[in-house]
Design an enzyme around this catalytic site. Sequence first.
Site, PDB file in Angstrom:
ATOM      1  N   CYS A 251       0.902  -1.169   0.000  1.00 54.71           N
ATOM      2  CA  CYS A 251       0.000   0.000   0.000  1.00 54.71           C
ATOM      3  C   CYS A 251       0.928   1.203   0.000  1.00 54.71           C
ATOM      4  O   CYS A 251       1.201   1.793   1.035  1.00 54.71           O
ATOM      5  CB  CYS A 251      -0.886  -0.015   1.232  1.00 54.71           C
ATOM      6  SG  CYS A 251      -2.043  -1.393   1.263  1.00 54.71           S
ATOM      7  N   ALA A 253       1.384   4.321  -1.858  1.00 52.36           N
ATOM      8  CA  ALA A 253       1.292   5.760  -2.140  1.00 52.36           C
ATOM      9  C   ALA A 253       1.130   6.575  -0.851  1.00 52.36           C
ATOM     10  O   ALA A 253       0.448   6.109   0.068  1.00 52.36           O
ATOM     11  CB  ALA A 253       0.102   6.028  -3.057  1.00 52.36           C
ATOM     12  N   PRO A 254       1.766   7.739  -0.748  1.00 53.31           N
ATOM     13  CA  PRO A 254       2.546   8.455  -1.762  1.00 53.31           C
ATOM     14  C   PRO A 254       4.010   8.045  -1.866  1.00 53.31           C
ATOM     15  O   PRO A 254       4.785   8.732  -2.523  1.00 53.31           O
ATOM     16  CB  PRO A 254       2.424   9.918  -1.309  1.00 53.31           C
ATOM     17  CG  PRO A 254       2.313   9.831   0.184  1.00 53.31           C
ATOM     18  CD  PRO A 254       1.557   8.555   0.475  1.00 53.31           C
ATOM     19  N   GLY A 255       4.395   6.969  -1.219  1.00 49.03           N
ATOM     20  CA  GLY A 255       5.723   6.424  -1.485  1.00 49.03           C
ATOM     21  C   GLY A 255       6.789   6.755  -0.461  1.00 49.03           C
ATOM     22  O   GLY A 255       7.963   6.448  -0.684  1.00 49.03           O
ATOM     23  N   GLY A 256       6.378   7.339   0.666  1.00 48.01           N
ATOM     24  CA  GLY A 256       7.380   7.677   1.688  1.00 48.01           C
ATOM     25  C   GLY A 256       8.178   6.451   2.118  1.00 48.01           C
ATOM     26  O   GLY A 256       9.409   6.494   2.211  1.00 48.01           O
ATOM     27  N   LYS A 257       7.483   5.344   2.321  1.00 49.48           N
ATOM     28  CA  LYS A 257       8.184   4.154   2.824  1.00 49.48           C
ATOM     29  C   LYS A 257       8.876   3.402   1.684  1.00 49.48           C
ATOM     30  O   LYS A 257       9.916   2.795   1.893  1.00 49.48           O
ATOM     31  CB  LYS A 257       7.213   3.268   3.612  1.00 49.48           C
ATOM     32  CG  LYS A 257       6.637   4.018   4.811  1.00 49.48           C
ATOM     33  CD  LYS A 257       5.780   3.172   5.685  1.00 49.48           C
ATOM     34  CE  LYS A 257       5.084   4.012   6.758  1.00 49.48           C
ATOM     35  NZ  LYS A 257       3.989   4.859   6.242  1.00 49.48           N
ATOM     36  N   ASP A 275      -0.296   0.180  -5.350  1.00 48.40           N
ATOM     37  CA  ASP A 275      -1.365   0.940  -4.687  1.00 48.40           C
ATOM     38  C   ASP A 275      -2.596   0.885  -5.571  1.00 48.40           C
ATOM     39  O   ASP A 275      -2.495   0.872  -6.794  1.00 48.40           O
ATOM     40  CB  ASP A 275      -0.966   2.396  -4.450  1.00 48.40           C
ATOM     41  CG  ASP A 275      -1.763   3.018  -3.304  1.00 48.40           C
ATOM     42  OD1 ASP A 275      -1.224   3.136  -2.188  1.00 48.40           O
ATOM     43  OD2 ASP A 275      -2.947   3.374  -3.529  1.00 48.40           O
ATOM     44  N   ASP A 301      -5.688  -3.543  -6.739  1.00 48.19           N
ATOM     45  CA  ASP A 301      -6.118  -3.905  -5.388  1.00 48.19           C
ATOM     46  C   ASP A 301      -5.182  -5.026  -4.937  1.00 48.19           C
ATOM     47  O   ASP A 301      -5.176  -6.115  -5.527  1.00 48.19           O
ATOM     48  CB  ASP A 301      -7.582  -4.374  -5.461  1.00 48.19           C
ATOM     49  CG  ASP A 301      -8.053  -4.971  -4.142  1.00 48.19           C
ATOM     50  OD1 ASP A 301      -7.264  -5.034  -3.179  1.00 48.19           O
ATOM     51  OD2 ASP A 301      -9.233  -5.382  -4.094  1.00 48.19           O
ATOM     52  N   CYS A 373      -1.211   3.548  11.079  1.00 49.58           N
ATOM     53  CA  CYS A 373      -1.077   4.776  11.882  1.00 49.58           C
ATOM     54  C   CYS A 373      -2.344   4.927  12.715  1.00 49.58           C
ATOM     55  O   CYS A 373      -2.921   6.006  12.801  1.00 49.58           O
ATOM     56  CB  CYS A 373      -0.788   5.999  11.016  1.00 49.58           C
ATOM     57  SG  CYS A 373      -1.984   6.289   9.712  1.00 49.58           S
TER      58      CYS A 373
END
Length: 433
Positions: A251, A253-257, A275, A301, A373
């Site tokens: 999952c 987006a937005p791609g931080g991880k 995503d 999905d 989170c």
Amino acid sequence: MNGQGQPLRAIAARVLQSIENGQSLSQCLPPALNDVADNERPQLQALCYGTCRWFHRLDAELQARLKKPLRKPDRMVHHLMLVALFQLRFSQQATYAVLNETVEACRTLDKPHLTGLVNGVLRAAEREGEPALPDDSARYSHPHWMLEKLRHNWPDDWQAILDANNAQAPMTLRVNALRFSRDDYLQHLADAGIEASATRFAPHGIQLASPAPVDRLPWFADGAVSVQDEAAQLSTTLMDLAPGQRVLDACAAPGGKTCAILESCGGLSEVVALDESADRLPRVQENLERLDLVATLKQADAADIEQWWDQQPFDRILLDVPCSATGVIRRHPDIKLLRRESDIVPLASIQLGLLEAMWQVLAPGGRLVYATCSVFPQENHRIIRRFLKQQSDAALIQPNVPWGRDMETGRQMLPAPESHDGFFYAVLEKPEP
Ligand SMILES: C[S@@+](CC[C@H](N)C(=O)[O-])C[C@H]1O[C@@H](n2cnc3c(N)ncnc32)[C@H](O)[C@@H]1O
């Protein structure tokens, strides 16, 4: 007044109205910011964030002051008065300016017949001060159901969580380890006159003493650092990455991880960023490009593995599931208005479904990190417990880390006013046959 002739408070009232209609701040604020002059943007942002943050408290006061609720077509004026009350109670703005300009904003909203009411309510609010707050929901400015759930889940911590949710979040950076050591970048920040310190737990994290525009950060556009909370940074440190591994960010987006994974370990054989959102996936590509990193992007999905999986198993999977986001309310105060109690059961079922599907694409000997989170055990500990009951080959790994609370199945970070967000992490391994 802004370029289009609308007072800022009227624009803020429209933003609140959109949130009440189900849009998020990140959807409806950017177009509103585009409508105002550059120098007015910080104030509009502060009005919208602040009124969301204190919505339940301000609304309790306003409801008490109104003899009867406004009619539905006049709801925008209700929101306008909340914005003004936010300024009276929580800002340094001069009272006469708040009163006069709110009355003026009421006119520009085409509600001249309500200017007398607005004036009367705000004058009384100014004269009488904040009334006694009727209950904890108003006092802590959270929806009743959320407060009760937190009180039930965290009998010793619920007040601290609520206070943390109402605080301003710090700005935290992740240093791109491929470019700079954290110490070197701290020195560059100091040279640029930006006060900052190393985060306590995340090895590449830096917390700024006060938020700064990213274009003031040395070499931001060239990929030196990214903005990412410390708790979010910690999720990728649990992946035990090594060269040659094939990695899935399920999952993404937005791609931080995704970017943190690529920065923290060179020589990975492939990183797939998946995503389901066609709108959000381009943000992953933008982040990769700024940091000069490469991943394979797929839009699907994740639970529907027939649709996207090439039958090559993954050695490492990060499953950062969609969740209530109750650990990041201080950064997204609109969550208090948008989230419903009835969202949690469907979310938990999506989370368990994603975990079941990801297990199928995990290689024997592979590791999966589940992250949210959220601060609700229903989306965290209880998902992992349910999964472990049904998946007898899944082995739970207890990370040996000095942070977070031990929740039997994983570690829970609660939001901390001066540092990290709230997050949950669980680590599962699939044994070799
Ligand atoms: C918590 S966010 C991920 C944040 C991201 N990992 C990061 O650090 O930048 C959850 C993401 O899950 C995506 N999502 C929700 N349901 C999904 C599904 N069934 N399959 C794939 N992605 C999904 C959403 O579009 C959203 O981008």
